[in-house]
Write a protein that holds these residues in place. Structure first.
Motif, PDB file in Angstrom:
ATOM      1  N   UNK A   1       0.020  -2.903 -33.229  1.00 26.32           N
ATOM      2  CA  UNK A   1       0.249  -2.655 -34.648  1.00 26.32           C
ATOM      3  C   UNK A   1      -0.806  -3.399 -35.470  1.00 26.32           C
ATOM      4  N   UNK A   2      -1.981  -2.817 -35.646  1.00 26.17           N
ATOM      5  CA  UNK A   2      -3.040  -3.496 -36.404  1.00 26.17           C
ATOM      6  C   UNK A   2      -2.548  -3.926 -37.784  1.00 26.17           C
ATOM      7  N   UNK A   3      -2.896  -5.152 -38.144  1.00 28.06           N
ATOM      8  CA  UNK A   3      -2.485  -5.674 -39.439  1.00 28.06           C
ATOM      9  C   UNK A   3      -1.142  -6.379 -39.428  1.00 28.06           C
ATOM     10  N   UNK A   4      -0.419  -6.265 -38.315  1.00 29.96           N
ATOM     11  CA  UNK A   4       0.880  -6.931 -38.169  1.00 29.96           C
ATOM     12  C   UNK A   4       0.764  -7.943 -37.037  1.00 29.96           C
TER      13      UNK A   4
ATOM     14  N   UNK B   1       8.151  -2.274 -31.596  1.00 30.17           N
ATOM     15  CA  UNK B   1       8.442  -3.702 -31.755  1.00 30.17           C
ATOM     16  C   UNK B   1       7.187  -4.506 -32.087  1.00 30.17           C
ATOM     17  N   UNK B   2       6.027  -3.832 -32.087  1.00 26.18           N
ATOM     18  CA  UNK B   2       4.742  -4.497 -32.364  1.00 26.18           C
ATOM     19  C   UNK B   2       4.477  -5.649 -31.389  1.00 26.18           C
ATOM     20  N   UNK B   3       4.698  -5.381 -30.120  1.00 28.99           N
ATOM     21  CA  UNK B   3       4.437  -6.372 -29.079  1.00 28.99           C
ATOM     22  C   UNK B   3       4.755  -5.800 -27.718  1.00 28.99           C
ATOM     23  N   UNK B   4       4.381  -6.525 -26.691  1.00 30.33           N
ATOM     24  CA  UNK B   4       4.666  -6.064 -25.340  1.00 30.33           C
ATOM     25  C   UNK B   4       6.163  -6.104 -25.062  1.00 30.33           C
TER      26      UNK B   4
END
Length: 365
Positions: free
Chosen positions: A71-74, A186-189
């Motif tokens: 999620x670029x920017x997050x 979830x903006x992550x692994x």
């Protein structure tokens, strides 16, 4: 059982980064996990098959997600140690199995150390084996599946604390899609526990001795780096791996982006052998030199930077000098079943698999 010390940790991460083939997770994070664990007094034990009760189960525990922020920017979110331990406990409750140890799903700079950290946090050993013998991009590319076994039941947990208990899946593609969906939302692994096997079935289903092999390779290569130039060190590393030093060159362009939860695309090197093109799907997958195949999957492509260390694909920059090493894949991937999961046709290439040894002979390297 062998106990891991700080020197072993450093050698393990270096060795796993080599077998990571440009992926397998960030080695800096992997080394941080081990150093912090050792400092906290956690006991990192490496078990051989003879150390385990044959009737207990082992599971793989790993991150699934792109190399880089989905999620670029997050700010990228991380699955905490507490959530990782919870996932293993949820797996035991859902399956009524007693987990006696953890095995890494692949060899990589953070995914292998992560598995060991999880094992240590739970007071369990890490098994000296894995399910790939290298880093691989897809959940489908697992030695259990080559042998006709599936990975369910499974537990998936994201950085937000969402827990999915998966009794079974309709297809491995659906499983992969579910995991990748969670990474992007979830903006992550996503942390996964799956691939349960009885200890007595390990020799049949997993690739044994790979963790200790990484420690050994890391130790030997570290000694080589102390006295040799990056090119000389890369040549000697190729020999250690039973592979080949192909060429060196500079990155001319890198068109990589996160698509469908994977870091994908191509990058170009201008080398002493001509224009080289590398296809990436989280890892270096295939290499062409002057439009002729030089390395085809499942064989390994390893890029060594001008500082002597393996380079992640997410670190590539225009003008970066790389030394190109290739090594044969584990024999399981060169079987009909292995090639179906990790061969050229799986990635949509027109070429049929040609072993690395034959391609190198054609290139007269």
């Amino acid at each position: 059982m062998k106990k891991l010390d700080l020197r072993d940790a450093e050698n393990l991460v270096l060795g796993c980064s080599i077998y990571g083939c440009g992926g397998g997770g960030n080695p800096r994070y992997g080394l941080k996990l081990l150093r912090e664990g050792i400092k906290q007094g956690l006991e990192f034990r490496l078990a051989s098959l003879s150390d385990l009760n044959p009737h207990y189960s082992l599971v793989s525990a790993y991150f699934c997600g792109p190399i880089g922020n989905p999620c670029p920017g997050v700010p990228e979110r991380e699955v905490s140690g507490e959530l990782r331990a919870q996932a293993v406990k949820v797996y035991e409750k859902a399956t009524s199995d007693r987990v006696a140890g953890i095995y890494p799903v692949e060899l990589g700079g953070s995914n292998t150390p992560l598995a060991w950290r999880i094992a240590a946090e739970l007071g369990l050993p890490l098994l000296d084996a894995d399910a790939a013998g290298r880093a691989v991009p897809e959940l489908a590319q697992n030695s259990l599946r080559v042998k006709g076994r599936e990975l369910y039941p499974a537990v998936l947990i994201d950085a937000l604390g969402d827990i999915v208990v998966l009794e079974r899946y309709s297809s491995i593609e659906m499983y992969e899609s579910l995991a990748r969906y969670l990474t992007t939302k979830s903006c992550g692994s996503v942390f996964i526990v799956d691939g349960g096997v009885a200890a007595q079935a390990v020799s049949e289903l997993l690739i044994e001795g790979t963790v200790s092999r990484c420690i050994e390779i890391g130790e030997k290569y570290r000694e080589i780096m102390l006295s040799d130039t990056p090119e000389e060190a890369s040549r000697k590393l190729a020999e250690l791996l039973g592979g080949f030093y192909l060429t060196s060159g500079k990155v001319a362009a890198a068109e990589l982006k996160v698509e469908g939860g994977f870091l994908q695309g191509y990058y170009i090197l201008y080398t002493s052998l001509g224009r080289a093109k590398v296809y990436v799907k989280n890892e270096n997958i295939a290499l062409w030199i002057e439009d002729k195949p030089a390395v085809l999957p499942p064989d390994l492509i390893i890029m060594i930077g001008d500082d002597g260390y393996p380079v992640l694909d997410s670190w590539l920059e225009e003008g970066m000098k790389l030394h190109v090493i290739a090594a044969p894949a584990h024999p399981i991937w060169r079987t009909e079943g292995g090639l179906k999961l990790l061969g050229p046709q799986h990635f949509g290439f027109k070429e049929r698999y040609i072993p690395l040894e034959a391609l190198v002979e054609r290139l007269s390297i």
